[in-house]
Design a protein around this motif. Structure first.
Motif, PDB file in Angstrom:
ATOM      1  N   HIS A 138      -3.289   5.935   0.536  1.00 48.99           N
ATOM      2  CA  HIS A 138      -3.881   6.640   1.686  1.00 48.99           C
ATOM      3  C   HIS A 138      -3.330   8.061   1.794  1.00 48.99           C
ATOM      4  CE1 HIS A 138      -4.188   8.019   5.873  1.00 48.99           C
ATOM      5  NE2 HIS A 138      -5.168   7.149   6.053  1.00 48.99           N
ATOM      6  N   TYR A 139      -4.228   9.009   2.073  1.00 47.53           N
ATOM      7  CA  TYR A 139      -3.757  10.371   2.371  1.00 47.53           C
ATOM      8  C   TYR A 139      -4.661  11.045   3.399  1.00 47.53           C
ATOM      9  CZ  TYR A 139      -7.294  12.719  -0.614  1.00 47.53           C
ATOM     10  OH  TYR A 139      -8.458  13.197  -1.158  1.00 47.53           O
ATOM     11  N   THR A 140      -4.200  12.170   3.912  1.00 45.79           N
ATOM     12  CA  THR A 140      -4.924  12.955   4.915  1.00 45.79           C
ATOM     13  C   THR A 140      -5.364  14.232   4.216  1.00 45.79           C
ATOM     14  OG1 THR A 140      -3.247  12.132   6.466  1.00 45.79           O
ATOM     15  CG2 THR A 140      -4.743  13.846   7.279  1.00 45.79           C
ATOM     16  N   ILE A 153       0.753   5.716   8.929  1.00 45.20           N
ATOM     17  CA  ILE A 153       1.821   4.907   8.321  1.00 45.20           C
ATOM     18  C   ILE A 153       2.360   3.889   9.331  1.00 45.20           C
ATOM     19  CG2 ILE A 153       4.210   5.025   7.443  1.00 45.20           C
ATOM     20  CD1 ILE A 153       3.329   7.847   6.246  1.00 45.20           C
ATOM     21  N   ASN A 190       2.730  11.171   3.078  1.00 48.16           N
ATOM     22  CA  ASN A 190       3.020  11.696   4.409  1.00 48.16           C
ATOM     23  C   ASN A 190       3.007  13.218   4.398  1.00 48.16           C
ATOM     24  OD1 ASN A 190       3.859  12.276   6.988  1.00 48.16           O
ATOM     25  ND2 ASN A 190       6.006  11.743   6.621  1.00 48.16           N
ATOM     26  N   TYR A 230       1.379   5.423   1.014  1.00 52.40           N
ATOM     27  CA  TYR A 230       0.907   6.504   1.888  1.00 52.40           C
ATOM     28  C   TYR A 230       1.572   7.823   1.504  1.00 52.40           C
ATOM     29  CZ  TYR A 230      -1.751   3.655   5.191  1.00 52.40           C
ATOM     30  OH  TYR A 230      -2.707   2.853   5.770  1.00 52.40           O
ATOM     31  N   THR A 235       4.329  -1.355   3.378  1.00 53.30           N
ATOM     32  CA  THR A 235       3.808   0.016   3.294  1.00 53.30           C
ATOM     33  C   THR A 235       4.862   0.938   2.696  1.00 53.30           C
ATOM     34  OG1 THR A 235       2.481  -0.391   5.264  1.00 53.30           O
ATOM     35  CG2 THR A 235       2.847   1.909   4.676  1.00 53.30           C
ATOM     36  N   SER A 261      -0.730  11.658   9.254  1.00 51.64           N
ATOM     37  CA  SER A 261      -0.311  10.690   8.238  1.00 51.64           C
ATOM     38  C   SER A 261       0.736   9.746   8.811  1.00 51.64           C
ATOM     39  CB  SER A 261       0.305  11.378   7.019  1.00 51.64           C
ATOM     40  OG  SER A 261      -0.448  12.452   6.598  1.00 51.64           O
ATOM     41  N   CYS A 268       0.861  -1.186   0.000  1.00 52.50           N
ATOM     42  CA  CYS A 268       0.000   0.000   0.000  1.00 52.50           C
ATOM     43  C   CYS A 268       0.894   1.232   0.000  1.00 52.50           C
ATOM     44  CB  CYS A 268      -0.936  -0.003   1.205  1.00 52.50           C
ATOM     45  SG  CYS A 268      -0.112  -0.159   2.790  1.00 52.50           S
ATOM     46  N   VAL A 320       5.993   4.783   1.480  1.00 52.88           N
ATOM     47  CA  VAL A 320       5.684   6.209   1.547  1.00 52.88           C
ATOM     48  C   VAL A 320       5.943   6.755   0.152  1.00 52.88           C
ATOM     49  CG1 VAL A 320       6.258   8.428   2.609  1.00 52.88           C
ATOM     50  CG2 VAL A 320       6.243   6.338   3.997  1.00 52.88           C
ATOM     51  N   ALA A 359      -0.033   0.997   9.516  1.00 56.25           N
ATOM     52  CA  ALA A 359      -0.046   0.205   8.274  1.00 56.25           C
ATOM     53  C   ALA A 359       1.169  -0.713   8.224  1.00 56.25           C
ATOM     54  CB  ALA A 359      -0.086   1.128   7.058  1.00 56.25           C
TER      55      ALA A 359
END
Ligand SMILES: *Cc1c(COP(=O)(O)O)cnc(C)c1O
Length: 356
Positions: free
Chosen positions: A143-145, A106, A97, A95, A115, A102, A93, A117, A109
């Motif tokens: 995935h993000y914020t 991470i 950051n 991510y 995982t 975030s 996955c 970045v 995850a």
């Protein structure tokens, strides 16, 4: 004295919601019972959670193939649940950051699996949003914020990816229109724009679940909560009730379209003053400024105590910056009126006049 509540979270809620929810604690629906002493399986409470779900669906235009859940454990537990439910045993996955939240996502995850970045703004202390992110790998999800509550940056566009998109929207959900169909999973702790702390909103596309080849503990499995309609165990009845009232309030105001316009106006009003007033400067990259959490600082640190006491006198509450960033942070969540922003702007102008 009237308080202007700029707190970052838990944060301001509409006054009428506070009035109505305090009444429900004493006597709910005029049944001479408190909301918090009746069964969560009773008709009055089922009505509450159903209405809450319907309001989420309506306000965010959530397509039918998505489930809407009210869980516990905060956004912080979603940091774990998301990869648990979506990362396949041999998969990877990605991510993005963009700061403290975030990073915490991470960390969880990594406990579940591979995982990566895929973008990182830590080189400039998270003062910008990474753009044109190149993804060369097959990823189970990205995935993000969406909004960085602490640093005050916000994504203005969805990251481009062919993978399932997962987003922590804790601090900007319901603040602007979103296209839910772009996402596989959205989650948000209630205590910024939706209600009090104690429940987490999860919006998940049903078809992305159950594909990991992993055994998932019962409470951490989204399918458990989908099957039981957020009633696998006792749900947090009061936070769900207050969230429902807040969403009703939002709908009556004119919904997300309306609030997006007022939020833009509030943020613009404050950023204009930060840019105009020679005593202050904004901390983050202009294009990436958050409409929810406005971070700024004084050029001359010696004026801090003077400004702080001016703010105190005006009832301006909760604008101290996060301890990891310093300076000031004014959070302009949905329930904060424009008037409060105007009082803050006026106070910044007073500081300027007094220090010519
Ligand atoms: C506040 C916040 C969190 C933490 O939420 P909890 O509900 O306290 O776990 C996570 N992510 C973001 C973006 C936040 O603003």
């Amino acid at each position: 004295m009237k308080k202007h509540n700029f707190s970052a979270g838990p944060c301001i809620l509409p006054q009428e919601v506070l009035n109505e929810s305090s009444q429900a604690i004493i006597n709910f629906n005029n049944d001479n019972l408190s909301l918090i002493e009746i069964s969560h399986r009773s008709t009055p409470f089922i009505k509450v959670i159903e209405e809450a779900k319907e309001l989420v669906r309506e306000l965010l235009k959530v397509p039918q193939e998505y489930s809407i859940l009210f869980l516990q454990g905060g956004a912080s537990l979603e940091f774990l649940m998301a990869p648990y439910n979506l990362l396949s045993i041999n998969g990877k996955c990605g991510y993005i950051n963009t700061g403290t939240w975030s990073k915490k996502a991470i960390k969880e995850a990594k406990m579940i699996g591979n995982t990566l970045v895929i973008a990182d703004s830590s080189d400039k202390n998270h003062t910008y949003i990474p753009k044109n992110i190149e993804i060369n790998e097959e990823l189970d999800f990205v995935h993000y914020t969406s909004n960085n509550t602490i640093y005050g940056t916000q994504f203005k566009e969805y990251p481009k990816t062919n993978s399932i998109l997962v987003c922590d929207m804790s601090s900007d959900i319901f603040s602007k229109r979103i296209d839910v169909s772009k996402f596989g999973l959205i989650y948000a702790g209630a205590q910024k724009n939706m209600g009090p702390a104690g429940t987490t909103l999860v919006i998940v596309k049903n078809s992305i679940l159950g594909n990991t080849g992993r055994e998932i503990p019962t409470m951490l499995d989204y399918n458990t909560h989908i099957k039981k309609e957020s009633m696998f165990n006792t749900p947090p009845v009061f936070p769900i009730y207050v969230s429902m009232l807040t969403l009703r309030w939002l709908k009556n105001k004119g919904g997300v379209d309306y609030i997006e316009k007022t939020n833009n106006h509030k943020a613009q009003t404050l950023y204009d003053e930060i840019d105009r007033n020679p005593l202050f400067y904004g901390i983050v990259n202009k294009d990436d400024r958050s409409n929810m959490n406005v971070t700024f600082t004084l050029n001359n640190k010696d004026l801090e105590s003077v400004f702080d006491s001016l703010c105190n006198k005006k009832g301006l509450n909760g604008i101290k910056g996060h301890r990891s960033v310093g300076g000031y942070r004014a959070s302009l969540y949905n329930a904060l009126p424009l008037e409060s922003v105007e009082v803050l702007v006026k106070t910044m102008q007073d500081l300027e006049k007094n220090n010519k």
